[in-house]
Design a protein around this motif. Sequence first.
Motif, PDB file in Angstrom:
ATOM      1  N   PHE A 808       4.186 -13.063 -14.177  1.00 17.49           N
ATOM      2  CA  PHE A 808       3.626 -11.731 -14.076  1.00 17.49           C
ATOM      3  C   PHE A 808       4.037 -10.856 -15.268  1.00 17.49           C
ATOM      4  O   PHE A 808       3.232 -10.099 -15.826  1.00 17.49           O
ATOM      5  N   SER A 809       5.327 -10.984 -15.668  1.00 11.22           N
ATOM      6  CA  SER A 809       5.798 -10.174 -16.797  1.00 11.22           C
ATOM      7  C   SER A 809       5.099 -10.580 -18.092  1.00 11.22           C
ATOM      8  O   SER A 809       4.737  -9.732 -18.924  1.00 11.22           O
ATOM      9  N   MET A 810       4.883 -11.885 -18.301  1.00 11.21           N
ATOM     10  CA  MET A 810       4.195 -12.333 -19.505  1.00 11.21           C
ATOM     11  C   MET A 810       2.718 -11.943 -19.484  1.00 11.21           C
ATOM     12  O   MET A 810       2.105 -11.696 -20.523  1.00 11.21           O
ATOM     13  N   LEU A 811       2.160 -11.889 -18.264  1.00 13.25           N
ATOM     14  CA  LEU A 811       0.766 -11.432 -18.150  1.00 13.25           C
ATOM     15  C   LEU A 811       0.658  -9.987 -18.613  1.00 13.25           C
ATOM     16  O   LEU A 811      -0.268  -9.618 -19.362  1.00 13.25           O
ATOM     17  N   ILE A 812       1.584  -9.173 -18.157  1.00 17.43           N
ATOM     18  CA  ILE A 812       1.595  -7.759 -18.602  1.00 17.43           C
ATOM     19  C   ILE A 812       1.854  -7.673 -20.102  1.00 17.43           C
ATOM     20  O   ILE A 812       1.195  -6.916 -20.822  1.00 17.43           O
ATOM     21  N   PHE A 813       2.806  -8.442 -20.589  1.00 19.25           N
ATOM     22  CA  PHE A 813       3.156  -8.411 -22.010  1.00 19.25           C
ATOM     23  C   PHE A 813       1.950  -8.765 -22.869  1.00 19.25           C
ATOM     24  O   PHE A 813       1.614  -8.048 -23.828  1.00 19.25           O
ATOM     25  N   CYS A 814       1.286  -9.869 -22.512  1.00 19.42           N
ATOM     26  CA  CYS A 814       0.121 -10.296 -23.307  1.00 19.42           C
ATOM     27  C   CYS A 814      -1.007  -9.278 -23.211  1.00 19.42           C
ATOM     28  O   CYS A 814      -1.707  -9.006 -24.198  1.00 19.42           O
ATOM     29  N   ALA A 815      -1.228  -8.714 -22.021  1.00 19.41           N
ATOM     30  CA  ALA A 815      -2.293  -7.716 -21.857  1.00 19.41           C
ATOM     31  C   ALA A 815      -2.025  -6.490 -22.730  1.00 19.41           C
ATOM     32  O   ALA A 815      -2.943  -5.932 -23.362  1.00 19.41           O
ATOM     33  N   VAL A 816      -0.745  -6.080 -22.730  1.00 20.18           N
ATOM     34  CA  VAL A 816      -0.397  -4.890 -23.544  1.00 20.18           C
ATOM     35  C   VAL A 816      -0.667  -5.152 -25.013  1.00 20.18           C
ATOM     36  O   VAL A 816      -1.292  -4.339 -25.713  1.00 20.18           O
ATOM     37  N   TRP A 817      -0.239  -6.300 -25.515  1.00 21.10           N
ATOM     38  CA  TRP A 817      -0.369  -6.527 -26.951  1.00 21.10           C
ATOM     39  C   TRP A 817      -1.779  -6.925 -27.356  1.00 21.10           C
ATOM     40  O   TRP A 817      -2.188  -6.674 -28.490  1.00 21.10           O
ATOM     41  N   ILE A 818      -2.531  -7.513 -26.443  1.00 17.16           N
ATOM     42  CA  ILE A 818      -3.947  -7.771 -26.752  1.00 17.16           C
ATOM     43  C   ILE A 818      -4.703  -6.444 -26.848  1.00 17.16           C
ATOM     44  O   ILE A 818      -5.554  -6.240 -27.718  1.00 17.16           O
ATOM     45  N   THR A 819      -4.352  -5.533 -25.938  1.00 14.17           N
ATOM     46  CA  THR A 819      -4.961  -4.198 -25.987  1.00 14.17           C
ATOM     47  C   THR A 819      -4.463  -3.417 -27.198  1.00 14.17           C
ATOM     48  O   THR A 819      -5.189  -2.573 -27.760  1.00 14.17           O
TER      49      THR A 819
END
Length: 877
Positions: A808-819
């Motif tokens: 879940f944390s990596m999902l948030i991390f990747c979403a933040v940096w993709i955005t």
Amino acid sequence: MEIQVFFLGLRLALSLFEVNSVVSLNGSLTGLTQRTGPTEAGTDGVSAKTSSVKCNLQGTARLPAFSKDGDYVIGGVFSIHNNMHTVIHNYTTMPESPRCTGSVDAGELRYSRAMIFAIEEINNSTELLPGIRLGYQIHDSCASVTVTVHAGFQLSNGQDPVFHTGANCSRSGMVMGVVGESGSTPSISMSRIIGSFNIPQVSYFATCACLSDKQQYPTFFRTIPSDQFQAEALAKLVKYFGWTWIGAVRSDSDYGNNGMASFLEAAHKEGICVEYSESLYRTNPRRKIKRVADVIRRSTAVVVVAFVAGGDMKVLFEELARDPPPPHQWIGSESWVTDPHLLRFNFCAGAIGFGIQKSVIPGLRDFLLDLSPSEVAASPLLTEFWEDAFNCTLGKSENVCDGTEDIKMLQSPYTETSQLRITNMVYKAVYAIAHAIHNAVCQETNFTTQCDKHSRLESKQVFTELKKVNFSQNGYDVSFDANGDPVAVYELVNWQKTEDGVIELVTVGYYDASLPMGQEFRINRNLSWVEGGTQVPVSVCTESCPPGTRKVLQKGKPICCYDCIPCHEGEISNATDADDCISCPREFWPNAERNVCFPKPVEFLSFDEVLSIILAVFSVGGACLAIITAAVFFCHRTTPIVRANNSELSFLLLFSLTLCFLCSLTFIGTPSDWSCMLRHTAFGITFVLCISCVLGKTIVVLMAFKATLPGNNVMKWFGPPQQRMTVVFFTFIQVLICTVWLVLSPPFPMKNLTTYKEKIILECALGPAIGFWAVLGYIGLLAVFCFVLAVLARKLPDNFNEAKLITFSMLIFCAVWITFIPAYVSSPGKFTVAVEIFAILASSFGLILCIFAPKCFIILFQPEKNTKKHLMNKNQF
């Protein structure tokens, strides 16, 4: 060549006067028939050796208005009458000589009498021409060119009907110099006649600039400044008061045409536009005078510049008085603006112009008023003046003058001596010729002056000496430049209306052409403007363009008619009526009015902004949260939940998260060399350290599950040393990337002038983009790898399995940096830095909350679950 010039002049004179006479030439005499005595040889009646020559004057000599014999004679020509008797010739009889008609011009009579006064004053002087008597011959030109030419010939010849020349006989009939004429056109005609015989001519009122041409008028001098000076002064006067839209009126004569041509040339250089330019002459039909008056009435120009002779101006004012025009500000040349006869036209109140300096001639008034009855009766001209002035007759039966007439009580231009302007020009002209004669015939010996009145003096000698005269009379300097012109000094005069409603001439300032540019005017009194106003009237085709705009000419109209266009973005004009706008320097930007360039505001994410404060609070808060979490874990380090989740990597992860939160502070504040290099490298290394720890924890979870299978001994390869080496290895790669980036082309502070035109963005230039994207790409690669491993381990059946939390944390991390990538690229200025800080904080909070928040909740609020029994219960999660 001299003979040819003479015959051309002679032919002109004969055609003008229509005199049917035979004229021959001996030396420089004209209008004479030459007869010789007995000859020794020759068949043509002219001997090689002549004992005497007798010349007979053909035609009737024109008597001078005033004359007196003397050792040397000075001629004078004045327009004492303004009209000439017109005769229709039938060509059957000898035409009579031209004669003057009309009333006597009292002003011109005063000028002629001033000449007599000056000569009498010189004759009584012991310093100038001592022992020599000057004579004079003063002619009335009737303001006519033909009569002026006739007078010029007569002054060259003399008046004797029979004239003898020889070795012992001087030509006493030729004058040494001529004072006159008042008009430019008559002066031009006379100069062409007498100039052929080197007779100097000194005019007191002929101002045409053309007369300064020494090629055409070599012997012409004047005591009044040339119209060239006056034209330039008028143009500067118009410019001085800010008038750019004017009307122009001129006399249709040499004076008016040449003067106006000079004025228009000077006005063009000063940026002044002329709405109309009209000409007139006093003898024009009334319909033409009316047309000129109608042009003035219909014009939009408030200011009218009139280069007009006094007589012509009188005719124009009389026509305008029939239907007074809208108020106009009249600007006048000296010919009419100082004429007292014109002050009666009240609609011209407020007129301003240039006048010759007022002067004082001691004794002149007494001389003018000292007219005895016998003196008046002896002069036909004075008799005519007397009879016109007092409306009586001398020596006639009707309305006889009874002797009670008092000239001292007479209100006439003849007796008006308070405004001696042109009169002083006559006075100085006489003295100039006298000084030239003095220098030619007198010598200084033993502190005394010796003059030889028997010296055979030629007019050419006087002409030569006249070019060198330099003296002062009554406090006024007299000298001539190479063109025969004096120094140009004018009074600025103003027509001011008194409380009684009478217009009077007031001197309000001075103009001196010899002063430096911009300092020629000296105004020492308040001016009265049109309609008695105290404010300078406005006369422009278009109102002035204020600063911040530029002029755009209106199609088909003069340059003074234009539109005012605001300056383009980034340009200013800081002057009124600017032709072009100028661009501000790169680091400057115009104000709202676009008339001043101010330094562009420098924008960066500073600590005193609200956004920076909020981000800093979250940054410090996140770091504190990581420290608190580490403290909680340290205090409960012996509990199963801490021990089961790899406490060493957990503490290292919390340390790296603390650094991640704190590194966002390096993005706030003024960019500098150190902060630019630190912010991106610190961010890149701390995030890789953070992701490396998460990746190590994920691998441990996976390997721990594999190690529970029978016969599998894989955990020995993923013990604490191997975990540390994994973190160091992945972090070292990022350190290497950052080191190469800093060595080859590190980030540096720069002023971004392209994103915003009106402000400067102070930011860190990343150098080659590959360095920044390599750092970011490596972080993304580790995050994706960690995310994939976490997804694989998310369904492992252990309680407190971190795989789900890491996923879940990596999902948030990747979403933040993709955005972050599109937001970072599209955000302008300081918001680019804010987006970067937000991505760092969001991803850091995502990691700490997703991974550590559930564990801290159990440790602090559900300690009953923090047991080995609960940890080993596979049916619970």
